[in-house]
Design a protein around this motif. Structure first.
Motif, PDB file in Angstrom:
ATOM      1  N   ASN A 132       0.825  -1.207   0.000  1.00 58.26           N
ATOM      2  CA  ASN A 132       0.000   0.000   0.000  1.00 58.26           C
ATOM      3  C   ASN A 132       0.860   1.258   0.000  1.00 58.26           C
ATOM      4  O   ASN A 132       0.402   2.330  -0.378  1.00 58.26           O
ATOM      5  N   ILE A 133       2.094   1.137   0.459  1.00 57.80           N
ATOM      6  CA  ILE A 133       2.991   2.288   0.507  1.00 57.80           C
ATOM      7  C   ILE A 133       3.461   2.634  -0.904  1.00 57.80           C
ATOM      8  O   ILE A 133       4.138   1.838  -1.551  1.00 57.80           O
ATOM      9  N   GLN A 134       3.088   3.796  -1.381  1.00 57.01           N
ATOM     10  CA  GLN A 134       3.417   4.207  -2.742  1.00 57.01           C
ATOM     11  C   GLN A 134       4.505   5.266  -2.789  1.00 57.01           C
ATOM     12  O   GLN A 134       4.951   5.647  -3.874  1.00 57.01           O
ATOM     13  N   GLU A 135       4.937   5.757  -1.643  1.00 54.99           N
ATOM     14  CA  GLU A 135       5.945   6.811  -1.574  1.00 54.99           C
ATOM     15  C   GLU A 135       7.146   6.316  -0.761  1.00 54.99           C
ATOM     16  O   GLU A 135       7.025   5.393   0.054  1.00 54.99           O
ATOM     17  N   PRO A 136       8.334   6.929  -0.960  1.00 56.13           N
ATOM     18  CA  PRO A 136       9.499   6.544  -0.147  1.00 56.13           C
ATOM     19  C   PRO A 136       9.185   6.706   1.334  1.00 56.13           C
ATOM     20  O   PRO A 136       8.748   7.779   1.762  1.00 56.13           O
ATOM     21  N   THR A 137       9.414   5.651   2.108  1.00 56.12           N
ATOM     22  CA  THR A 137       8.980   5.651   3.506  1.00 56.12           C
ATOM     23  C   THR A 137       9.966   4.893   4.389  1.00 56.12           C
ATOM     24  O   THR A 137      10.465   3.836   4.010  1.00 56.12           O
ATOM     25  N   LEU A 138      10.214   5.452   5.560  1.00 51.36           N
ATOM     26  CA  LEU A 138      10.959   4.755   6.603  1.00 51.36           C
ATOM     27  C   LEU A 138       9.960   4.246   7.634  1.00 51.36           C
ATOM     28  O   LEU A 138       9.170   5.027   8.171  1.00 51.36           O
ATOM     29  N   ILE A 139      10.001   2.935   7.902  1.00 51.32           N
ATOM     30  CA  ILE A 139       9.109   2.337   8.892  1.00 51.32           C
ATOM     31  C   ILE A 139       9.961   1.908  10.087  1.00 51.32           C
ATOM     32  O   ILE A 139      10.883   1.100   9.941  1.00 51.32           O
ATOM     33  N   ILE A 140       9.658   2.459  11.243  1.00 50.63           N
ATOM     34  CA  ILE A 140      10.417   2.145  12.451  1.00 50.63           C
ATOM     35  C   ILE A 140       9.632   1.146  13.292  1.00 50.63           C
ATOM     36  O   ILE A 140       8.531   1.447  13.758  1.00 50.63           O
ATOM     37  N   GLU A 141      10.187  -0.054  13.447  1.00 49.12           N
ATOM     38  CA  GLU A 141       9.625  -1.095  14.315  1.00 49.12           C
ATOM     39  C   GLU A 141       8.156  -1.389  13.988  1.00 49.12           C
ATOM     40  O   GLU A 141       7.362  -1.724  14.859  1.00 49.12           O
ATOM     41  N   ASN A 142       7.786  -1.256  12.687  1.00 54.23           N
ATOM     42  CA  ASN A 142       6.416  -1.516  12.248  1.00 54.23           C
ATOM     43  C   ASN A 142       5.377  -0.685  13.014  1.00 54.23           C
ATOM     44  O   ASN A 142       4.208  -1.064  13.086  1.00 54.23           O
ATOM     45  N   LYS A 178      17.261  -0.199  23.440  1.00 46.14           N
ATOM     46  CA  LYS A 178      16.470  -1.116  22.628  1.00 46.14           C
ATOM     47  C   LYS A 178      16.856  -1.006  21.158  1.00 46.14           C
ATOM     48  O   LYS A 178      16.869   0.092  20.597  1.00 46.14           O
ATOM     49  N   VAL A 179      17.183  -2.137  20.555  1.00 41.39           N
ATOM     50  CA  VAL A 179      17.490  -2.169  19.125  1.00 41.39           C
ATOM     51  C   VAL A 179      16.181  -2.303  18.355  1.00 41.39           C
ATOM     52  O   VAL A 179      15.403  -3.238  18.592  1.00 41.39           O
ATOM     53  N   LYS A 180      15.931  -1.381  17.454  1.00 41.90           N
ATOM     54  CA  LYS A 180      14.694  -1.395  16.676  1.00 41.90           C
ATOM     55  C   LYS A 180      14.969  -1.876  15.248  1.00 41.90           C
ATOM     56  O   LYS A 180      15.995  -1.538  14.659  1.00 41.90           O
ATOM     57  N   MET A 181      14.029  -2.660  14.712  1.00 40.90           N
ATOM     58  CA  MET A 181      14.150  -3.134  13.337  1.00 40.90           C
ATOM     59  C   MET A 181      13.442  -2.141  12.423  1.00 40.90           C
ATOM     60  O   MET A 181      12.249  -1.866  12.572  1.00 40.90           O
ATOM     61  N   ASN A 182      14.196  -1.569  11.487  1.00 46.27           N
ATOM     62  CA  ASN A 182      13.672  -0.556  10.579  1.00 46.27           C
ATOM     63  C   ASN A 182      13.565  -1.089   9.160  1.00 46.27           C
ATOM     64  O   ASN A 182      14.357  -1.931   8.739  1.00 46.27           O
ATOM     65  N   THR A 183      12.603  -0.560   8.415  1.00 50.56           N
ATOM     66  CA  THR A 183      12.407  -0.941   7.015  1.00 50.56           C
ATOM     67  C   THR A 183      12.385   0.318   6.158  1.00 50.56           C
ATOM     68  O   THR A 183      11.584   1.231   6.413  1.00 50.56           O
ATOM     69  N   LEU A 184      13.252   0.360   5.173  1.00 55.44           N
ATOM     70  CA  LEU A 184      13.291   1.473   4.220  1.00 55.44           C
ATOM     71  C   LEU A 184      12.642   0.999   2.923  1.00 55.44           C
ATOM     72  O   LEU A 184      13.140   0.080   2.269  1.00 55.44           O
TER      73      LEU A 184
END
Length: 396
Positions: A132-142, A178-184
């Motif tokens: 659904n994400i159509q633009e450049p996005t950084l997702i932090i820890e969902n 806390k180590v967070k899992m990020n998604t670019l």
């Protein structure tokens, strides 16, 4: 003329089998994506040749290749129902063997498979263009989504836990422990660069995702890639850097390399420009050795037959995208077209699919306007890149 006979009369089909290369693989990847209803039949026909080549030692003439094609075609028609039966038996035996291994090895093997599952839960996402994400996005820890600049974006992680977004916005990480899992997420038509917490710099190509921790605290620095990226890895001899993809893994200490692992392509490859990398693939048996690449080499992993080939290449051809231009020397047009589709987030269709085999050379400045780029492509290829609408072109 049916599909089988069209393949027999197509010299590019025999080139795909007998003289394989990254360019010819890309041509057929595009052809199969354009003809999804024929894809399974074509792969099955090709597999018949590859099975024969395991035992054939001498070079075949063009006449012998066509005669072999006729024999394979007859065999396919005669034993199709037997093949399906054998496939069921093979699957049954495979799962039975896995069950026996678990009983024999116990908890150690269970942990091994659990570890793979942890990685797979990231790498098995749908392709970025289907999210659904159509633009450049950084997702932090969902949990938190941060919009990035369209076209070209930039992220930088500091050792104090800050995330600098596009050189202007600063995000504070209140919990450094806390180590967070990020998604670019970088959809088609966009690019990004990111400097990870260890100083490693990554260029992310269009239609890609990079999944990574906010800080590296384990014995290895592990990231997961779906799509394409160029890595300039910060050297840390006591903590190897590992790039995981759905099909291959690349392990390094400090080096520069490009990885292409798009889900919709039949081939995943890694190109080394500096240093040394060690490559393994997911279906690799315990008896297979990992591949060590030297600078100037490309490792190409075929997902269909699970084989890896090594080529000496001009690395600029595979890495110049991060500088805003494409370099190609005697390359199939189809390979250039696929890169343009991703860069501009468009779709191009051939009036005649064989035009994709046209070989061209040049340097294309893809940072310019689309109209300027396609005018150059018109003059370079002698073909007409006709614009149908904002997202679609016809090559004729």
């Amino acid at each position: 003329m049916n599909l089988y006979h069209q393949l027999i009369e197509n010299p590019l089909f025999f080139k795909w089998i007998y003289h394989n290369s990254p360019e010819i693989n890309d041509y057929w990847d595009h052809f199969l994506s354009e003809h999804p209803n024929d894809a399974e039949v074509i792969r099955e026909f090709k597999a018949g040749f590859e099975q024969h080549l395991q035992y054939k030692k001498h070079q075949l003439s063009e006449k012998e290749k066509k005669e072999l094609a006729i024999r394979i075609l007859k065999k396919i028609e005669q034993v199709d129902h037997k093949k399906r039966y054998r496939k069921v038996i093979r699957l049954t035996m495979r799962y039975a063997a896995i069950a026996i291994l678990f009983l024999m090895v116990g908890s150690a093997l269970t942990w091994f498979f659990m570890e793979d599952t942890i990685s797979e839960r990231y790498t098995q996402f749908p392709p970025p263009q289907n999210l659904n994400i159509q633009e450049p996005t950084l997702i932090i820890e969902n949990e938190q989504e941060i919009a990035l600049n369209k076209g070209q974006s930039e992220l930088e992680y500091s050792d104090k836990g800050q995330i600098i977004v596009d050189k202007e916005k600063v995000i504070e990480d209140e919990s450094l422990e806390k180590v967070k899992m990020n998604t670019l997420v970088i959809p088609y038509g966009n690019h990004s660069t990111i400097t990870l917490s260890d100083g490693t710099k990554v260029w992310i190509n269009a239609g890609s995702r990079l999944i990574y921790p906010s800080r590296f605290t384990d014995k290895t620095r592990e990231v997961l890639l779906v799509g394409e990226a160029f890595f300039d890895v910060s050297k840390m001899e006591d903590k190897p850097f590992v790039v995981k993809t759905p099909d291959i893994d690349i392990k390094v200490l400090g080096t520069q390399f490009n990885v292409s692992a798009y889900p919709d392509e039949n081939v995943a490859h890694a190109v080394l420009t500096e240093g040394s990398v060690e490559i393994s693939h997911k279906s690799q048996s315990v008896f297979e050795r990992n591949i060590i690449l030297k600078p100037g080499q490309l490792a190409s992993y075929n997902k269909q037959n699970e084989s890896t080939n090594i080529y000496d290449v001009d690395t600029e051809y595979f890495t110049s995208w991060k500088e805003g231009y494409l370099t190609f020397t005697n390359s199939d047009l189809n390979r250039v077209v696929k890169k343009l589709e991703r860069y501009y987030n468009i779709h191009m269709k051939y009036l005649d699919p064989l035009d994709g085999s046209l070989r061209i050379s040049g340097k294309l400045d893809i940072s310019k306007e689309q109209d300027v780029v396609f005018e150059y492509m018109n003059s370079l290829t002698g073909l007409n890149f006709e614009k149908i609408n904002e997202r679609n072109y016809l090559i004729k």
